[in-house]
Scaffold this active site. Structure first.
Site, mmCIF file in Angstrom:
data_model
loop_
_atom_site.group_PDB
_atom_site.id
_atom_site.type_symbol
_atom_site.label_atom_id
_atom_site.label_comp_id
_atom_site.label_asym_id
_atom_site.label_seq_id
_atom_site.Cartn_x
_atom_site.Cartn_y
_atom_site.Cartn_z
ATOM 1 N N THR A 305 3.815 6.167 8.550
ATOM 2 C CA THR A 305 3.689 5.097 7.549
ATOM 3 C C THR A 305 3.961 3.731 8.166
ATOM 4 O O THR A 305 3.255 2.754 7.895
ATOM 5 C CB THR A 305 4.680 5.310 6.388
ATOM 6 N N HIS A 421 3.793 13.620 -0.128
ATOM 7 C CA HIS A 421 4.350 13.629 1.228
ATOM 8 C C HIS A 421 4.791 15.042 1.573
ATOM 9 O O HIS A 421 5.314 15.750 0.726
ATOM 10 C CB HIS A 421 5.539 12.665 1.289
#
Ligand code: GP9
Ligand code: MN
Length: 720
Positions: A305, A421
């Site tokens: 990320t 996630h």
């Protein structure tokens, strides 16, 4: 009883006995402080055990040095060491309370990021129990001063001192081994300072941070402004003109960036058991005013990320190892998107339902120039609101509206989702699609969390439409990186309907969604091979913002001369003609493998490879050497990190003042009334929690900084 007492006293009257006492007390104290003064997100028996061990190794090592010293100096040394370590612990407790992070050398060096008036607010955040960290120091001093324990002046055998040192190294090694078995890549991937303290203790963190800081500042010391010259030339040589059809079509509009966690392109417009996986995103994707890119790749490395964010906000690559936002985000100079937008008169804000320290966002965002960073502590958290790495998307997005409606317009807002996630945990009440049936338990629930993410986006889009923001904004969505790692080939084959998976398939599996919607934008699907590095120039093009001479490695994908070379972080690539992945070469259009390259092909491929290596290498040079501090661009004002504070109280006050001054927020446009009633969510947590209220940041039960591998086997940690 008396005899035992006598024994203990006799023991304490020896130097070794005193060493044991001071070490033991420090160990216990540190452990209690870790448990009560920090929220480290310890989960499960193994992490509890590691946390308990973590203060011990360094305590034995540091106090054990005292055993080599003669006479009373040995005692002096141990006490002073105890006092120093305790002051450090005390300072970290206070800093943590304000910033949910640990003190780093970069902060001490005065990068400005720490200057949130900590000194002034110190009195306000002190708690009487904080002073308990000094109790053991006072205790050992007292027992010496009052003669309860006598100083042992006899010599402690060198071989025994040595044995203690060896023991400490053994404990440290065992600690490290246990930590790595639970969380691989702990020290190389640099997720979050909280992790290092949780697994290795505060002293190890300080040492680690010190080594990294020295290494890092050496690299920067050697760097010179002239190193920018070849980079400038490379960027200029590869410069391409904008496409006038698109240039400036979104000028002056709000910019809303929606970060779709781990969402891959292959789910777009795809069904599972007759149901669209992402119906809301599909609708957005297929809208006549949406420009979508279906050959758009993630280009992240270990920083995942954080690398995606680095590329998006700076058009600079993440580093080959670790996360650049962590290693360099605090100190480096950037010319990032939020700062550029700020200088265009925008308000800028990032929204994320995780702790602010993750990926060092709390510091890096200041360097990027974000005026506001609404992190977990800004949200109301009730039981069941958090899962994995932060707030569940539906709740996160709904509550984000509270800040969104206050932002003066135009604004640049980035919303980072997190529910989709790894390890894709989702409770029954949030499931509304069947899991896949590949038999791979990591992969199968992905479709369910992706579906949940999509629903949350649907709710947000409805709100934006209802309040009119939809038509006043350029809305961009993108997937940050793969969700299903290459470790799951059989499952990938099954999902894609392939017999087996080649390296070509894996390369194409790195595609992530990227789409932009704006009123009046000519929609459609652009097939250019492109990647995250290109987002910033593409957005700037649509916004009509010129950035001459900027150090961007990406290009405007809408340009007719877009070069279509996508570099992966390890040097592999996809280009219009050739794809190189995992050491194999393919024709991009067909996936046919190339085994015997002709001389002409070799030359073409070499040219692409040289381009890829050069851009990655130059980008690394900029970050490692902090070269942008030498880059003076007449249209860009350097960011002053100390202008920003993400302290909740002061930031909200600042927001209120900005709103009053500008009178351009959504609330202002709604006659001063909140628009939150327009936000509709079917999040089941809202029904079951209506009565059980608790407040936000201090709830440790919902600590999101937990790592995924704790709930799965060590072997699957490569997924993270
Ligand atoms: C944490 C979140 C996850 O805050 O952004 O990061 P990732 O594991 O996807 O890199
Ligand atoms: Mn991510």
């Amino acid at each position: 009883m008396n005899r035992l007492w006598g024994k203990i006293r006799r023991g304490l009257n020896t130097k070794f006995g005193f060493f044991m006492l001071i070490t033991g007390l420090f160990w216990i104290k540190s452990y209690i402080a870790y448990q009560t003064k920090f929220t480290l997100g310890v989960q499960g028996g193994m992490q509890e055990l590691i946390l308990a061990i973590s203060p011990l190794g360094f305590a034995i090592l540091l106090f054990g040095i005292g055993l080599y010293i003669r006479g009373k100096w040995s005692y002096w040394y141990m006490i002073i060491m105890d006092a120093i370590l305790s002051v450090w612990l005390f300072a970290n407790i206070l800093y943590y309370r304000e910033f949910s992070d640990f003190i780093t050398f970069n902060l001490i060096k005065g990068s400005g990021a720490a200057s949130d008036n900590l000194g002034k607010s110190l009195m306000g955040i002190l708690r009487p129990t904080d002073f308990l960290v000094f109790v053991d120091v006072l205790f050992v001093v007292a027992i010496l001063v009052f003669g309860f324990v006598k100083i042992d002046k006899s010599k402690f055998k060198l071989v025994n001192s040595f044995a203690v040192t060896i023991l400490s190294i053994g404990v440290l090694a065992a600690n490290l081994a246990l930590a790595y078995s639970n969380r691989s890549g702990l020290l190389t991937r640099t997720f979050d300072n909280n992790y290092i303290v949780k697994y290795l203790g505060l002293q190890s963190f300080t040492l680690y941070d010190g080594v990294k800081t020295v290494q890092n500042s050496n690299k920067k010391k050697e760097a010179k402004g002239s190193q920018l010259n070849p980079i400038k030339k490379f960027i200029k040589d590869n410069d391409i003109p904008a496409n006038i059809e698109y240039k400036g079509v979104a000028k002056g509009k709000n910019v809303i960036i929606i970060h779709l966690e781990s969402l891959q392109q292959f789910v777009i417009n795809k069904k599972w058991k007759g149901k669209e996986i992402t119906p809301n995103i599909n609708k957005f994707y297929n809208d006549k005013n949406t420009l979508a890119y279906d050959n758009f790749f993630n280009q992240v490395g270990q920083g995942k990320t954080a690398d995606a964010e680095m590329m998006l906000e700076n058009s600079l690559f993440g580093l080959p190892e670790g996360s650049a936002m962590v290693t360099d985000g605090t100190t480096n100079t950037f010319q990032a998107m939020p700062a550029i937008m700020d200088q265009q008169g925008y308000s800028t804000a990032a929204f994320h339902g995780d702790v602010s320290s993750f990926w060092n966002r709390d510091n890096a965002y200041k360097s990027f120039g974000y005026q506001y960073f609404f992190s977990k502590q800004y949200y109301t958290l009730k039981k069941g609101y958090v899962s994995g790495y932060g707030m569940k998307d539906k709740l996160f997005l709904q509550q984000s509206a509270e800040y969104l409606e206050q932002l003066p317009q135009p604004f640049y807002a980035k919303l980072i989702t997190v529910s989709n996630h790894y390890p894709y945990g989702i409770e029954k009440k949030n499931v509304s699609i069947d899991p896949w049936d590949t038999g791979d338990s990591t992969v199968d629930p992905y479709v369910q969390t992706a579906h949940y993410l999509d629903q949350s986006i649907g709710e947000l889009l409805s709100y934006l439409k209802k309040t009119g923001l939809y038509d006043k904004s350029m809305i961009m969505m993108y997937g940050d990186h793969y969700g299903i790692s290459n470790n799951h080939k059989p499952a990938i084959a099954k999902i894609l309907g392939l017999k087996g998976v080649t390296n070509y398939d894996l390369a194409m599996f790195q595609k992530v969604p990227f789409m932009i919607h704006a009123p009046g934008l000519k929609g459609g699907v652009n097939h250019n091979y492109s990647g995250e590095i290109d987002v910033m120039p593409t957005l700037l093009g649509l916004l009509g913002i010129d950035t001459p001479g900027a150090y961007h490695f990406g290009h405007d994908i809408n340009s007719k001369q877009f070069n279509q070379i996508v570099a992966f972080r390890n040097g592999d690539f996809v280009s219009e003609k050739y794809t190189k992945y995992g050491g194999d070469l393919y024709y991009t259009a067909t996936g046919e493998q190339i085994t015997d390259e002709t001389a002409a092909q070799k030359a073409e491929i070499k040219k692409i490879q040289t381009y890829v290596n050069t851009e990655l290498g130059y980008s690394d040079k900029i970050i490692n050497g902090d070269l942008l501090r030498f880059a003076d661009l007449d249209w860009f004002k350097k960011v002053n990190k100390s202008d920003y504070s993400y302290n909740k109280k002061s930031a909200l006050k600042q927001l209120e003042e900005a709103e009053k001054k500008s009178k351009t927020s959504l609330i202002d446009q709604n006659d001063g009334k909140s628009t939150l009633d327009d936000y509709k969510t079917d999040a089941p947590e809202l029904e079951s929690n209506q009565n059980k209220s608790s407040s936000s940041s201090s709830s440790s039960d919902d600590q999101s900084s937990s790592d995924s591998s704790s709930s799965s086997s060590a072997s699957s940690s490569a997924d993270k």
